[in-house]
Scaffold this motif. Structure first.
Motif, PDB file in Angstrom:
ATOM      1  N   THR A   1      58.724  38.940  42.574  1.00  0.00           N
ATOM      2  CA  THR A   1      57.499  38.135  42.127  1.00  0.00           C
ATOM      3  C   THR A   1      56.395  38.799  43.028  1.00  0.00           C
ATOM      4  N   HIS A   2      55.019  39.308  42.292  1.00  0.00           N
ATOM      5  CA  HIS A   2      54.060  39.781  42.808  1.00  0.00           C
ATOM      6  C   HIS A   2      52.804  38.945  42.883  1.00  0.00           C
ATOM      7  N   LYS A   3      51.812  38.857  43.552  1.00  0.00           N
ATOM      8  CA  LYS A   3      50.666  38.127  43.434  1.00  0.00           C
ATOM      9  C   LYS A   3      49.340  38.930  43.775  1.00  0.00           C
ATOM     10  N   THR A   4      48.206  38.819  42.908  1.00  0.00           N
ATOM     11  CA  THR A   4      46.943  39.378  43.699  1.00  0.00           C
ATOM     12  C   THR A   4      45.887  38.449  43.797  1.00  0.00           C
ATOM     13  N   THR A   5      44.911  38.444  44.706  1.00  0.00           N
ATOM     14  CA  THR A   5      43.804  37.471  44.505  1.00  0.00           C
ATOM     15  C   THR A   5      42.771  38.450  44.602  1.00  0.00           C
ATOM     16  N   ASP A   6      42.762  39.633  44.132  1.00  0.00           N
ATOM     17  CA  ASP A   6      41.546  40.726  44.157  1.00  0.00           C
ATOM     18  C   ASP A   6      41.520  41.412  43.093  1.00  0.00           C
ATOM     19  N   GLY A   7      41.954  40.909  41.904  1.00  0.00           N
ATOM     20  CA  GLY A   7      41.970  41.443  40.670  1.00  0.00           C
ATOM     21  C   GLY A   7      42.907  42.715  40.349  1.00  0.00           C
TER      22      GLY A   7
END
Length: 75
Positions: free
Chosen positions: A8-14
């Protein structure tokens, strides 16, 4: 949030940078958010987040049956 075969990977900067949040997903089939913070991931188990996918808890059902779809009546 991206859920794959064993990650699982997440981004918070687009999408410029990605990190691994606190999760234990494996072969999940779907991901639905019911608002800006609460979401559910399903497949071989059902997990819930209340903080935009940063942390996840397993909420059921027990056993090894695959969940192929979920629907929400209300929040």
């Amino acid at each position: 949030i991206i859920i794959g075969w064993d990650y699982t990977h997440k981004t918070t900067d687009g999408g410029n940078t990605w990190y691994i949040p606190n999760s234990k997903f494996f072969l999940d089939a779907g991901l639905y958010f019911i608002n800006n913070e609460v979401g559910f991931a399903f497949g071989y188990h059902l997990e819930k987040t209340t903080d935009l996918g940063e942390n996840w808890i397993e909420v059921g059902p027990e056993g090894h049956r695959a969940i192929s779809d979920i629907e929400f009546v209300n929040d």
